[in-house]
Design an enzyme around this catalytic site. Sequence first.
Site, PDB file in Angstrom:
ATOM      1  N   CYS A  24      -3.619   4.239  -7.753  1.00  0.00           N
ATOM      2  CA  CYS A  24      -3.056   5.043  -6.151  1.00  0.00           C
ATOM      3  C   CYS A  24      -2.756   6.495  -6.348  1.00  0.00           C
ATOM      4  O   CYS A  24      -1.914   6.792  -7.287  1.00  0.00           O
ATOM      5  CB  CYS A  24      -1.932   4.216  -5.645  1.00  0.00           C
TER       6      CYS A  24
ATOM      7  N   CYS B   2       0.757   7.187  -5.876  1.00  0.00           N
ATOM      8  CA  CYS B   2       1.660   6.716  -7.036  1.00  0.00           C
ATOM      9  C   CYS B   2       1.406   7.545  -8.258  1.00  0.00           C
ATOM     10  O   CYS B   2       2.673   8.030  -8.738  1.00  0.00           O
ATOM     11  CB  CYS B   2       1.148   5.356  -7.372  1.00  0.00           C
TER      12      CYS B   2
END
Length: 739
Positions: A290, A293
Site C-alpha cells: 500500500c 502505508c
Amino acid sequence: MRASYLLRLVTATLIGSSIAAWLERPAKDLDLPKRQDVAEGEGEFSTAESTDAGLEVEEGSTFNGKHVPPEMYIEGAKLDETISSGYWAVEFFSPYCHHCRAFAPTWLTLYEFYYTQEPVAGGSGKDADISFTDYYDFHFAKVDCVAYMDACSTKDVKSFPTIKLFKDGEPVKEIMGARSIKVMSEWVEETLETIRPGSRPKGGMKVPKVGADSVEKTLMPEAPPEPALKDTDATKTASDSASTVTATRVAEPVTPNLDGRSRPLTAESFQRLVTTSRDPWFVKFYAPWCGHCQAIAPNWSGMAKQMRGQLNIGEVNCDVEKRLCKDVKVKGYPTLLFFRGGERIEYDGLRGLGDLIRFGNQAVAVAEPIQDVTAAEFEALEAKEDVLFLYFYDHATTTEDFAALERLTMSLIGHARLVTTKDPLLNDRFKISTWPRLLVSRDGKPTYYTALSPKDMRDFRRVLGWMQSVWLPIVPELTASNAREIMDGKLVVLGILSREREEEFASAKREIKNAALEWVDKQTQAFQLERQELRDAKQLRIEEAEDRNDQRALRAAKSIRINMEDIERREVGFAWVDGVFWDRWIRTTFGVSVRSDHERVVMYDYDNHRYWDQTMTGNPIVPSRTSILETLPRIVANPPKLSSKSTTTVLGHAWGVFKEQLFEHPRVSIAVAIGVAIGVLIVWRRYGAQYVRELRLERMQSLPGYFRVGEGKGWMGSEKGGVMDGLLGGLGGQQGKVD
C-alpha cells in the site's frame, strides 16, 4: 331414574378425587424437561444443606467438565430470608404452565453456564479458586407458585414464568415470559457489569445451545476489579490487612513502550496484549504494497519514538494476519485504531508526525483518572482548552454514575476534555441545583445536557450523541478531518483568513467569535421565548377547560407535551479556514483569493451547493461583527431575502438535484426504473423485431444458390415490382412481352 342419578354422582366424585390427587403431586414428579447426566459430588449446596434450609433439590449435572449443584427450589416461607443478601435471579413458575415447561431447559442451561464460569482471566494464581458466585455474589433459584402461592403473590407475580432480580431482598428488574438463552444472558451481563464495572467482555458471552453440556470459553478481561470483601473478611487480623496492603503496593505498573518503537503484533499477541488487557494501544493495520502505508511509515516510527514510556504502539501486517484484520473490520489501508479495555476508536485525522503525536498525548490522558477540579483549577483549564465538559456530582452520586462517565473518555480523545467537580463555587456559577449534572463550556459559554433522570445520565449512547453535537469549539478551524462534521446539515459562516498577516488574522478571528457568541445568545433567548409561549398556550387551555368544568378538555390540555426538538430550525455554525493553504479549493468554489481579496466571509450551504458573499448593499461580507450579524438573519429567513450563488454549473446543479431525488427517495427510484423498463420494451417492439428480420435476410442473401423473386427497390414487392410482378411481368421490375 334414581339409579342413573346415583351413578352420575359417584362418577363425578371419582373424577374430582383423581384431579385432586394429580394436583397434589410434587413438582419434581412432573415430567419437566431437564438434563440428569451427572454423578454425585459436592457443590455450593449439598442435599443435606438444602434440606435443612427448606430447599427442594434434584440431581446435579456437569458443564464444561465441572460439577454443578442442583437447582435451588426455595420454599415460600424461606424466600425473604434466602434472598436478603446479594443478587438473586429467581424464576417464579407453575409446573402446569406449558411456557414454564418449555423454558425450564433454558433456565437450567443458563444456571449451569454461569455457575461454572471463571470470572478472572486465566483462572490461575491467587484468584484461581474464586467462583462465579463468590466473585459477584450472584445466585440462581426457582419458586413453585402452585405450592407457594402466597409468596408469589407477595412478590407481585402476575404471569408465568416471571424472572425477577433481587438485590439484598429488594426487586431491581424483571422479565415476564419465556425468552431465549441469548436474551437471558444479555440480561444477566447487564447486571454483572454494574456489580463489577470492567469485569465483563465487551462483546458479550458466547452462550451455549439449550441442553448442551459445554461451550467455547469467552476471553475475560485480564485484570478485572478485585472482588469486594464480605462481612466474614472483616474479621481478619490487622497483620493480614497490612500484608495485603503491602503486597498491593509492591505491584508496580508496567511502563509502556520501553524501547520506543512500533511492536509487530500477531493474532496471538494482539489478543493477549491488546484485546484482553486494559493497557492503551495505538495500532496501525497496513499492507506492505500500500502506497499510503509506505508514506505514513516514517511518521509512525517517529511517533513511536516520541511516545516512549508513555503509550504502547503496535502494527499489524494484514497480508499475514488476514483473519485478525477481518475480525477488527479493517476496510482500508492504513487503518489506525486506539484500543483500551476492550473498547476502540478510529483515528481519522491528519497523518503528519505532529498530528499523530498530538493524538497520542491526548490518548495517554485516558489511562489516567478523570481530574476532579476546583473553581480556580477550572478557570485555569478554560484559558487553555477550547472545549471542556464538566460533570457535577454530590455525596449521593453512585458508583454506577461514575462507571457510566468513565465510558465516555475514549470517545472524547482528540475532541474535548472531561473533568468532574463538587465545588460549591462552580455550582453557584453555573446555577446547579440537581446532581449529577453535565454541561459543556465553550469559550466560557455553558450548554447544558437537558436530561436529568439517573437513567438518562447513565445512557452512554444518548450522552455521547449530545457530546458529539457540542464538542466543536464556537469557531473551529475547518480541516480535512472535520469538514463534514462542521458543514453537514448546517449553514456555515466561514471566515477565509490568512495566517501570514498576524494582526488582521487575530482581529478577524476575534470579530467572528464575537459575532458567533452574540448569535448564540440571541438564538438561546429566542428558544426560551418560544418555549415560554408554548407553555403559556398550554396553561391557557388548562384554565379554559377548568372554567368550563370540561374534564375531557382538561385531560387533553394537561397531556400536551412541549417538545422543542420537533420545531424545525435552520442550524447555523461558525468556522474559519486557512485561505492560503486551501487557496485552490476556495478559488474554484467561491471565486475568492485571500492573497488579492484579503480576508472575506462567505455563508456556505454545503447541502444545497450554494453560498452568499455579499451584504444587502452588494458589498462583500468581511470578518466584522456588524457585517455578519446584519446579513445572517436575511439568509436564514425562509425563503432567503438575499439571492445566492451556486458552487456548481447549471448542468452540475441539475445532475445533483436528479441524483438526490433518485437515490434518496425509494419511490422515485422505483418509478424511474419502471419507466426505463417500459421505454426499452416499446423501442424494442417498434424497431427491434424489424431489425432482426432484416439481419436474417442479409445473412440468407450471402448464401450460395440463393435468388429472390421480384428484385424491386421495395422490400417484399413494394414500390417497383413485387412478387407477382416477377412471375407475370418479367424480372427486375421490367416489362416483358405481352400477348
